[in-house]
Scaffold this motif. Structure first.
Motif, PDB file in Angstrom:
ATOM      1  N   ASN A 166       4.011   0.794 -13.329  1.00 23.27           N
ATOM      2  CA  ASN A 166       3.885   2.011 -12.401  1.00 23.27           C
ATOM      3  C   ASN A 166       3.263   1.695 -11.267  1.00 23.27           C
ATOM      4  OD1 ASN A 166       4.881   3.559 -14.490  1.00 23.27           O
ATOM      5  ND2 ASN A 166       3.207   4.323 -15.195  1.00 23.27           N
ATOM      6  N   VAL A 167       3.526   2.308 -10.022  1.00 22.80           N
ATOM      7  CA  VAL A 167       2.779   1.995  -8.818  1.00 22.80           C
ATOM      8  C   VAL A 167       1.410   2.269  -8.936  1.00 22.80           C
ATOM      9  CG1 VAL A 167       2.830   2.800  -6.367  1.00 22.80           C
ATOM     10  CG2 VAL A 167       5.140   2.483  -7.610  1.00 22.80           C
ATOM     11  N   LEU A 192       9.297   5.768  -4.053  1.00 22.20           N
ATOM     12  CA  LEU A 192       7.982   5.721  -4.677  1.00 22.20           C
ATOM     13  C   LEU A 192       6.889   4.794  -3.920  1.00 22.20           C
ATOM     14  CD1 LEU A 192       9.241   5.725  -8.462  1.00 22.20           C
ATOM     15  CD2 LEU A 192       8.761   7.839  -6.988  1.00 22.20           C
ATOM     16  N   ALA A 193       5.729   5.536  -3.682  1.00 13.19           N
ATOM     17  CA  ALA A 193       4.891   4.538  -3.102  1.00 13.19           C
ATOM     18  C   ALA A 193       3.298   4.821  -3.355  1.00 13.19           C
ATOM     19  CB  ALA A 193       5.116   4.486  -1.495  1.00 13.19           C
ATOM     20  N   GLY A 194       2.623   3.974  -3.276  1.00 14.52           N
ATOM     21  CA  GLY A 194       1.146   3.899  -3.602  1.00 14.52           C
ATOM     22  C   GLY A 194       0.395   3.053  -3.494  1.00 14.52           C
ATOM     23  N   ARG A 202     -10.947   0.351  -8.843  1.00 16.21           N
ATOM     24  CA  ARG A 202     -10.558   1.374  -7.589  1.00 16.21           C
ATOM     25  C   ARG A 202      -9.177   0.788  -6.870  1.00 16.21           C
ATOM     26  NH1 ARG A 202     -16.205   1.946  -4.133  1.00 16.21           N
ATOM     27  NH2 ARG A 202     -17.312   3.021  -5.513  1.00 16.21           N
ATOM     28  N   PRO A 203      -8.472   1.834  -6.295  1.00 14.94           N
ATOM     29  CA  PRO A 203      -7.266   1.193  -5.524  1.00 14.94           C
ATOM     30  C   PRO A 203      -7.459   0.054  -4.788  1.00 14.94           C
ATOM     31  CG  PRO A 203      -7.734   3.646  -5.335  1.00 14.94           C
ATOM     32  CD  PRO A 203      -8.686   3.021  -5.822  1.00 14.94           C
ATOM     33  N   GLU A 204      -6.456  -0.924  -5.023  1.00 14.62           N
ATOM     34  CA  GLU A 204      -6.475  -2.128  -4.069  1.00 14.62           C
ATOM     35  C   GLU A 204      -5.935  -1.964  -2.693  1.00 14.62           C
ATOM     36  OE1 GLU A 204      -4.349  -5.006  -6.179  1.00 14.62           O
ATOM     37  OE2 GLU A 204      -5.518  -4.727  -8.178  1.00 14.62           O
ATOM     38  N   LYS A 205      -5.973  -2.908  -1.941  1.00 14.69           N
ATOM     39  CA  LYS A 205      -5.323  -2.702  -0.500  1.00 14.69           C
ATOM     40  C   LYS A 205      -4.053  -3.134  -0.326  1.00 14.69           C
ATOM     41  CE  LYS A 205      -9.646  -3.946   2.032  1.00 14.69           C
ATOM     42  NZ  LYS A 205     -10.145  -5.218   3.157  1.00 14.69           N
ATOM     43  N   ARG A 206      -3.322  -3.187  -1.409  1.00 13.86           N
ATOM     44  CA  ARG A 206      -1.874  -3.612  -1.737  1.00 13.86           C
ATOM     45  C   ARG A 206      -1.303  -2.139  -1.480  1.00 13.86           C
ATOM     46  NH1 ARG A 206       0.347  -7.135  -5.936  1.00 13.86           N
ATOM     47  NH2 ARG A 206      -1.167  -5.954  -7.205  1.00 13.86           N
ATOM     48  N   PHE A 207      -0.324  -1.976  -0.653  1.00 12.34           N
ATOM     49  CA  PHE A 207       0.477  -0.442  -0.746  1.00 12.34           C
ATOM     50  C   PHE A 207       1.873  -0.815  -1.184  1.00 12.34           C
ATOM     51  CE2 PHE A 207       2.161   3.375   1.467  1.00 12.34           C
ATOM     52  CZ  PHE A 207       1.701   4.148   0.751  1.00 12.34           C
ATOM     53  N   VAL A 208       2.091  -0.637  -2.449  1.00 12.90           N
ATOM     54  CA  VAL A 208       3.264  -0.819  -3.193  1.00 12.90           C
ATOM     55  C   VAL A 208       4.420   0.285  -2.760  1.00 12.90           C
ATOM     56  CG1 VAL A 208       4.663  -1.451  -5.319  1.00 12.90           C
ATOM     57  CG2 VAL A 208       2.234  -2.312  -4.969  1.00 12.90           C
ATOM     58  N   PHE A 222       8.733  -3.656  -1.793  1.00 21.73           N
ATOM     59  CA  PHE A 222       8.244  -4.353  -0.784  1.00 21.73           C
ATOM     60  C   PHE A 222       6.667  -3.748  -0.903  1.00 21.73           C
ATOM     61  CE2 PHE A 222       9.707  -0.640   1.377  1.00 21.73           C
ATOM     62  CZ  PHE A 222       8.766  -0.398   2.255  1.00 21.73           C
ATOM     63  N   ILE A 223       6.056  -4.844  -0.420  1.00 28.52           N
ATOM     64  CA  ILE A 223       4.445  -4.770  -0.444  1.00 28.52           C
ATOM     65  C   ILE A 223       3.806  -4.787   0.939  1.00 28.52           C
ATOM     66  CG2 ILE A 223       2.254  -5.374  -1.643  1.00 28.52           C
ATOM     67  CD1 ILE A 223       3.743  -6.180  -4.079  1.00 28.52           C
ATOM     68  N   THR A 224       2.853  -3.901   1.298  1.00 28.33           N
ATOM     69  CA  THR A 224       2.320  -4.124   2.537  1.00 28.33           C
ATOM     70  C   THR A 224       1.001  -3.971   2.560  1.00 28.33           C
ATOM     71  OG1 THR A 224       2.596  -1.809   3.022  1.00 28.33           O
ATOM     72  CG2 THR A 224       4.168  -3.408   4.059  1.00 28.33           C
TER      73      THR A 224
END
Length: 387
Positions: A166-167, A192-194, A202-208, A222-224
């Motif tokens: 899951n994202v 689907l992104a997050g 906590r949420p990481e800086k990787r935006f999937v 893709f990941i930013t």
């Protein structure tokens, strides 16, 4: 923006199209002379203004009319006409846990229920996004299962389950922060992104971001790297697709988060100066991105005129005195150049921009513990296929 009427179509398109003949001359009946004297193009123009449910009933008139919903020219014509008439789709439940009833609201036709909701999906679902006549639904019982369907024609497609984890894993349902649907002609995409969030962290800086493409029937990923956590900033129920891009409103950052689907690139668009000082909502208007700003007494409607220069123009300023008591709980849902639909806790209102008249379109008397604006989506009638 084009200013031609929805009932006109270019003569070049008509000439290049094969002639639709509802009654061939060899089978002509003298009693039908008056009907057959109507030019085929004019007959198609008239039928294009009918609701889809009426068109399906009209199929039984003759063998020629039976193929009408599959005729490419007629589908294009009907979609062009329906794009001028925005609708609202809302989910209403009689009690928590029960299957919701889907209600469509049209300014001219009023409100009508889709029979038995979306029970033909054989699953309990929740509508997550809507675009050009298609809706994206998430399964409530089976996390990670998504459907894209056309509630008018009852066509649907079950999206393949993504093999990736899951994202995000966060309250309330473990779904992605962003869910978007982009429909352009016969092709559609689901996004689907997050921010990736490991359990207990906590949420990481990787935006999937994962994108489903209907032409390949598969997902790409893709990941930013993003410095901000978008999960607390995005208005999840409001997403706009236009110009090949999906747009989400970032409430705290005073900008729009934009995904260019053709290049898999994220970008940001600044909002008009000073617009973050009050309630802001993201809508679409006649193919352009629009932002609605609501204060205690006024509703300001902005339109993005130029993407390159990020130039915004205020196109309307609406007084809210007539609905002063509803202003704190009112939310814009969809609009075009003439009509805007807004939802409150129990009502759906329509505002006619030219006549400046407010109209109550729907009132919920029983059921639905959640406000109507929570489950309201922009919609329009369409023959768009998703199979």
């Amino acid at each position: 923006m084009p200013t031609t009427s929805s009932t006109t179509i270019s003569q070049q398109t008509i000439k290049s199209h094969h002639r639709f003949n509802p009654k061939s001359s060899s089978n002509m009946n003298p009693n039908q002379t008056q009907t057959n004297s109507i030019p085929n193009e004019l007959l198609l123009q008239i039928l294009a203004h009918l609701p889809i449910k009426s068109i399906f009933k009209f199929k039984s008139v003759s063998k020629q009319f039976h193929s009408l919903p599959k005729d490419p020219y007629f589908i294009t014509l009907h979609n062009r006409v329906s794009s001028k008439h925005p609708m609202v789709l809302i989910e209403v439940s009689e009690s928590p846990g029960s299957k919701p009833t889907i209600i469509s609201i049209d300014y001219e036709m009023g409100s009508s229920e889709f029979h038995l909701g979306l029970c033909w999906l054989n699953d309990r679902v929740r509508v997550r996004a809507s675009c050009n006549g298609l809706i994206c639904c998430a399964s409530v019982r089976d996390k990670g299962i998504y459907y894209v369907c056309n509630p008018m024609t009852r066509e649907f497609r079950v999206l393949p389950r993504c093999l990736e984890r899951n994202v995000t894993r966060f309250y309330p349902d473990g779904e992605a922060t962003l869910v978007g649907l982009a429909c352009d002609g016969d092709r559609f995409s689901v996004v689907l992104a997050g921010n990736h969030r490991s359990f207990g962290h906590r949420p990481e800086k990787r935006f999937v971001c994962k994108v489903y493409d209907s032409t390949t029937n598969g997902w790409r990923k893709f990941i930013t790297i993003q410095e901000e956590d978008f999960s607390s900033q995005i208005s999840r129920n409001q997403v706009v697709f236009t110009r090949g891009m999906l747009h989400w409103l970032m409430i705290k950052s005073s900008c729009l988060l934009v995904l260019e689907l053709g290049n898999d690139v994220w970008r940001r668009l600044a909002l008009p100066v000073g617009i973050n000082e009050c309630r802001v909502y993201l809508l679409e208007m006649d193919g352009c991105v629009s932002v609605v700003q609501i204060t205690d007494a006024w509703m300001n409607i902005w339109l993005l005129r130029d993407y390159e220069t990020e130039e915004w123009e205020m196109v309307d300023k609406v007084s809210l005195r007539c609905i002063r008591g509803m202003v704190p709980g009112i939310f814009p849902i969809c609009q075009n150049s003439e009509i805007m639909f807004l939802a409150t806790y129990k009502r759906v209102l329509a505002y006619h921009k030219r006549t400046k008249v407010w109209k109550e379109m729907y009132t919920l008397k029983n059921g639905s513990a959640l406000p109507l604006w929570f489950s309201a989506h922009a919609f329009r009638s369409s023959f768009t296929s998703c199979s």
